[in-house]
Every structure is written in C-alpha cells, then in structure tokens.
Design an enzyme around this catalytic site. Structure first.
Site, PDB file in Angstrom:
ATOM      1  CB  SER A   1     -10.167  -1.759   4.859  1.00 54.78           C
ATOM      2  OG  SER A   1      -9.960  -3.409   3.907  1.00 54.78           O
TER       3      SER A   1
ATOM      4  NE  ARG B   1      -3.779  -2.342   0.813  1.00 51.87           N
ATOM      5  CZ  ARG B   1      -3.963  -3.684  -0.794  1.00 51.87           C
ATOM      6  NH1 ARG B   1      -3.145  -3.191  -1.585  1.00 51.87           N
ATOM      7  NH2 ARG B   1      -4.784  -4.282  -0.498  1.00 51.87           N
TER       8      ARG B   1
ATOM      9  CD  GLU C   1      -6.327   0.251   2.801  1.00 54.68           C
ATOM     10  OE1 GLU C   1      -5.672  -0.536   2.997  1.00 54.68           O
ATOM     11  OE2 GLU C   1      -7.002   0.963   1.194  1.00 54.68           O
TER      12      GLU C   1
HETATM   13  C1  LIG Z   1     -16.082  -1.394  -0.757  1.00 48.47           C
HETATM   14  C2  LIG Z   1     -14.251  -1.246  -0.949  1.00 48.47           C
HETATM   15  C3  LIG Z   1     -13.370  -2.054  -1.488  1.00 48.47           C
HETATM   16  C4  LIG Z   1     -12.179  -1.423  -1.493  1.00 48.47           C
HETATM   17  N1  LIG Z   1     -11.135  -2.836  -1.817  1.00 48.47           N
HETATM   18  C5  LIG Z   1     -10.119  -1.987  -2.013  1.00 48.47           C
HETATM   19  C6  LIG Z   1      -9.155  -3.317  -1.871  1.00 48.47           C
HETATM   20  O1  LIG Z   1      -9.809  -4.979  -2.387  1.00 48.47           O
HETATM   21  N2  LIG Z   1      -7.520  -3.225  -2.393  1.00 48.47           N
HETATM   22  C7  LIG Z   1      -7.053  -1.968  -2.661  1.00 48.47           C
HETATM   23  O2  LIG Z   1      -6.435  -2.042  -2.529  1.00 48.47           O
HETATM   24  N3  LIG Z   1      -8.159  -1.059  -1.724  1.00 48.47           N
HETATM   25  C8  LIG Z   1      -9.421  -1.455  -1.662  1.00 48.47           C
HETATM   26  N4  LIG Z   1     -10.496   0.154  -1.537  1.00 48.47           N
HETATM   27  C9  LIG Z   1      -9.411   1.319  -1.367  1.00 48.47           C
HETATM   28  C10 LIG Z   1      -9.952   1.961  -3.095  1.00 48.47           C
HETATM   29  O3  LIG Z   1     -11.053   1.698  -3.610  1.00 48.47           O
HETATM   30  C11 LIG Z   1      -8.462   2.210  -3.178  1.00 48.47           C
HETATM   31  O4  LIG Z   1      -7.707   2.220  -3.121  1.00 48.47           O
HETATM   32  C12 LIG Z   1      -7.975   3.208  -4.340  1.00 48.47           C
HETATM   33  O5  LIG Z   1      -7.095   2.251  -5.365  1.00 48.47           O
HETATM   34  C13 LIG Z   1      -8.265   4.386  -4.757  1.00 48.47           C
HETATM   35  O6  LIG Z   1      -8.801   4.812  -5.883  1.00 48.47           O
HETATM   36  P1  LIG Z   1      -9.496   6.352  -6.056  1.00 48.47           P
HETATM   37  O7  LIG Z   1      -9.404   6.648  -7.754  1.00 48.47           O
HETATM   38  O8  LIG Z   1     -10.745   6.274  -5.506  1.00 48.47           O
HETATM   39  O9  LIG Z   1      -8.660   6.969  -5.676  1.00 48.47           O
HETATM   40  P2  LIG Z   1      -9.031   8.638  -4.567  1.00 48.47           P
HETATM   41  O10 LIG Z   1      -9.430   8.083  -3.216  1.00 48.47           O
HETATM   42  O11 LIG Z   1      -9.483   9.373  -4.869  1.00 48.47           O
HETATM   43  O12 LIG Z   1      -7.518   8.592  -3.803  1.00 48.47           O
HETATM   44  C14 LIG Z   1      -6.878   7.977  -3.109  1.00 48.47           C
HETATM   45  C15 LIG Z   1      -5.216   8.484  -3.096  1.00 48.47           C
HETATM   46  O13 LIG Z   1      -4.807   8.877  -3.780  1.00 48.47           O
HETATM   47  C16 LIG Z   1      -4.450   9.870  -4.917  1.00 48.47           C
HETATM   48  N5  LIG Z   1      -4.729  10.191  -6.198  1.00 48.47           N
HETATM   49  C17 LIG Z   1      -5.966   9.401  -6.795  1.00 48.47           C
HETATM   50  N6  LIG Z   1      -5.357   9.806  -7.750  1.00 48.47           N
HETATM   51  C18 LIG Z   1      -4.807  10.037  -8.664  1.00 48.47           C
HETATM   52  C19 LIG Z   1      -3.774  10.280  -9.521  1.00 48.47           C
HETATM   53  N7  LIG Z   1      -3.774  10.312 -10.648  1.00 48.47           N
HETATM   54  N8  LIG Z   1      -2.517  11.249  -9.949  1.00 48.47           N
HETATM   55  C20 LIG Z   1      -1.834  10.959  -8.279  1.00 48.47           C
HETATM   56  N9  LIG Z   1      -2.657  10.617  -6.849  1.00 48.47           N
HETATM   57  C21 LIG Z   1      -3.358  10.675  -7.617  1.00 48.47           C
HETATM   58  C22 LIG Z   1      -4.973  11.089  -3.635  1.00 48.47           C
HETATM   59  O14 LIG Z   1      -4.206  12.102  -3.602  1.00 48.47           O
HETATM   60  C23 LIG Z   1      -5.095   9.862  -2.905  1.00 48.47           C
HETATM   61  O15 LIG Z   1      -4.116  10.430  -1.646  1.00 48.47           O
HETATM   62  C24 LIG Z   1     -11.593  -0.302  -1.950  1.00 48.47           C
HETATM   63  C25 LIG Z   1     -12.502   1.058  -1.146  1.00 48.47           C
HETATM   64  C26 LIG Z   1     -13.922   0.923  -1.292  1.00 48.47           C
HETATM   65  C27 LIG Z   1     -14.576   2.207  -1.148  1.00 48.47           C
END
Ligand SMILES: Cc1cc2nc3c(=O)[nH]c(=O)nc-3n(C[C@H](O)[C@H](O)[C@H](O)COP(=O)(O)OP(=O)(O)OC[C@H]3O[C@@H](n4cnc5c(N)ncnc54)[C@H](O)[C@@H]3O)c2cc1C
Length: 323
Positions: free
Chosen positions: A230, A180, A305
């Site tokens: 999580s 992570r 996380e």
């Molecule tokens: C129901 C559910 C299940 C999930 N299951 C998992 C799982 O199995 N495994 C897992 O790892 N995660 C899981 N997650 C967490 C999450 O989906 C992941 O971390 C996902 O990759 C975040 O993507 P996002 O676009 O929503 O990022 P955001 O939440 O919008 O941002 C997360 C971080 O990334 C940064 N960021 C986003 N886009 C960019 C970019 N283009 N450039 C630079 N920085 C950026 C943001 O500034 C922030 O710091 C889950 C979440 C939910 C709600």
C-alpha cells in the site's frame, strides 16, 4: 587528498572493524521490492548486535549517512542511490526462539516465516502478519499489520542500538505504537531483537485464519509486477470520512494512470506497480498526481505509508519528497 578520497578511506576503515559481510557500490534496485534505486556506496550485513553497534558508532562519529533496511518492502530509493552506508538486517541476523508463549526474534527474521513458526507452536496473535513480506525490525518500526491490528499489540520488549551505539531495551509503552507509527521512527535507533507475547490456541485454527488472509491477498493485490504494498496510509479517521485510499483513488478514475514505467495498479488502486524500468522520479510524480487529483476532488490530503530515502540518507514519507 580530495574529500571524496578521504570519505572512501573512512569506509575502508569501517569495514576493517568486525562488522559482518560487506559490499561496495551495490545497486539498491536489488534490495527493495519496487526494484528501483541507484548505487549505494557500501552495504553491510551484520550477523550480531555488537556488529550493528560498531557500525552505528562509527557512522555517528564520522557523520556518515546510515540507512537501516530489512527487505526494503516499504522503501523507495532514489535513482541517484545513496552516498552513505546501508545497514541490512536480514538472513544473517534472523534467529528465532520460542519459549512457552514468548517468541524472541532477531530483527532480520522474515515475517511470514516467523508467523508460520508461531502457528506450528500453537501461538496465536500473528495471523495478520502471514502475508507481510518484510522483516521483524521493519514491521516493529512501522507497527505493521492489518487495518485492525498492528504488531505492537504483541510486543513485550524491543532491544535497540541507539544513535550513539548503545544497547537499550524498551517495553511496549515506551515504543508508543499507534497506526503505522512507533516512537522509534526518526530516532536513528536500530531494532536488533524483539520479544513477542502470544496466546495459546489450536494450530489448526491459526492455520485456517492464515490461509484466509493469504487467499484474500492473492485475490486483491497485484502479484506479478514489482510493488511496495500500500502506497498511501489508511487510517481509521480516513475510513470514517472518505473511505480507504484504494476506493478514493479508484473513484477518482486513476486506476491505470501511468507515468514512465510506474502505474496505478488496475487490480488495487492503492498499489503502484513497476512495469520494468520505473524511476524514483516516475513514482514520486505519480504519487504527487494522485494527491493533487484526490485533493481537488474531495479536499482530502493522502499521506504515504511508503518511505522515500534521499541520496543523503534522509528517510521520509514519500509524499514529502516531492516529484
Ligand atoms: C506485497 C506487499 C504487501 C504488504 N502488505 C503489508 C500489510 O499488510 N501490512 C503492513 O503493515 N505492511 C505491508 N507491506 C509493507 C511492508 O512489507 C511492511 O511495512 C514491512 O514491515 C517492512 O519491512 P521491511 O523489512 O521490508 O522494512 P524496510 O522496507 O526495509 O524498511 C521500512 C522502514 O523500517 C526501517 N527499518 C527496517 N529494519 C529496521 C531495523 N531493524 N531497525 C530500525 N529500523 C528499521 C527502515 O529504515 C525504514 O524506515 C506490504 C508490502 C508489500 C510489498
């Protein structure tokens, strides 16, 4: 002229550049899966890398707080919102191309859609991402994935716009992926494009693995109430010493504990669900309570996380924000 007016004038100047779609005074609760957060001054949704670079350069030149988001599935915004600009990389910036065993995706591409495209092309390696509801940019920044595997293992190259607004290409080693974590965190770099390398395999076999993963998620995770996945990190060291956070929190009898409208899920103890009007303060207080109880019980410090975004645009693991 007041400094508030001067700041508003700057934002007006920013949107007159060619930056993509924009909206002033947006409720952040509409831009994250917890559905929490007050208004942000400006939200920009670029459609091209040069537009991303223009926003980053401007924000850096005039010291305007800039927060990059994808789907907001790993973020807790403050009820006070954000005095700055949100740069959302989503649908407008989500092209995906596949050539032989390589997939190139713009950072706004939706992860389950990308995993499905890989499956249809007979490309294996992304099965563990089929149920992750974020964007490719967020996934790479967080090195998201399953307990056993992060997306970093399939990354060949990441194109970013750095803090100064210059385009750079990084290879997998330079991204220094670990559980992570990636070297991109905290640098202000914006991921714009990612090249992934996969192995060829029978699409039916890939589909089977994906369906297994989705079934498992449906069984284990809360689906109805808004949540952020999580909340606490589950490292292999933690697994070896005390077990995964869900088990540790459940054994501390914290399932169902509620502060305001935020509750430790009855279904999975590593999830905090929003019953409708949870505030960022409710969630932070619940996180602090869980950490306190677990630490008193077994002497272990749980780390988040989920990342908290302060009204000044500082992003940090949520446990560092304090209630
Ligand atoms: C129901 C559910 C299940 C999930 N299951 C998992 C799982 O199995 N495994 C897992 O790892 N995660 C899981 N997650 C967490 C999450 O989906 C992941 O971390 C996902 O990759 C975040 O993507 P996002 O676009 O929503 O990022 P955001 O939440 O919008 O941002 C997360 C971080 O990334 C940064 N960021 C986003 N886009 C960019 C970019 N283009 N450039 C630079 N920085 C950026 C943001 O500034 C922030 O710091 C889950 C979440 C939910 C709600």
């Amino acid at each position: 002229m007041s400094s508030r007016q001067a700041y508003r004038d700057l934002l007006d100047k920013l949107v007159k550049l060619d930056v993509g779609q924009y909206t002033f005074d947006v409720p952040l609760s509409s831009y994250n899966s917890w559905q929490i957060g007050g208004p942000a001054d400006l939200l920009i949704e670029p459609g091209r890398a040069d537009q991303v670079a223009a926003v980053v350069r401007f924000a850096s030149q005039f010291r305007i707080p800039l927060v990059v988001i994808g789907q907001g599935t790993n973020l807790l915004f403050d009820d006070a919102g954000l005095r700055g600009v949100v740069l959302k990389l989503g649908e407008n910036f989500s092209a995906v191309t596949i050539e032989e065993n390589r997939i190139t995706a713009e950072s706004g591409a939706w992860v389950p859609g990308l995993a499905r495209k890989a499956m249809l092309a007979g490309l294996a390696g992304l099965e563990h991402t089929i149920g992750i509801p974020g964007t490719v940019g967020g996934l790479v920044l967080m090195n998201g994935g399953s307990q056993r595997k992060g997306i970093g293992e399939n990354v060949r190259r990441v194109e970013v716009v750095n803090r100064e607004g210059r385009m750079l290409a990084l290879n997998r080693e330079e991204c220094a992926f670990s559980y992570r974590r990636s070297a991109l965190q905290g640098t202000g770099a914006v991921v714009v494009r990612v090249e992934l390398e996969c192995e060829r395999r029978d699409p039916r076999r890939i589909r089977h693995l994906m369906l297994d993963d989705l079934r498992e998620r449906r069984r284990k995770f809360p689906r109805k109430e808004p949540n952020c996945g999580s909340v606490f990190l589950s490292t292999s060291e933690m697994h070896a010493s005390v077990g995964p956070p869900g088990k540790v929190i459940e054994e501390a009898a914290l399932k169902g504990v509620r502060i305001g409208d935020a509750e430790i899920s009855h279904q999975h103890a590593n999830f905090i669900v929003n019953h409708g009007s949870a505030s960022s303060g409710d969630v932070l207080a619940l996180i602090a309570h869980v950490r306190h109880v677990v630490n008193s019980r077994i002497g272990f410090d749980l780390c988040c996380e989920v990342r908290y975004v302060s009204p000044e645009g500082v992003i940090m693991p949520a446990h560092q924000a304090g209630p």
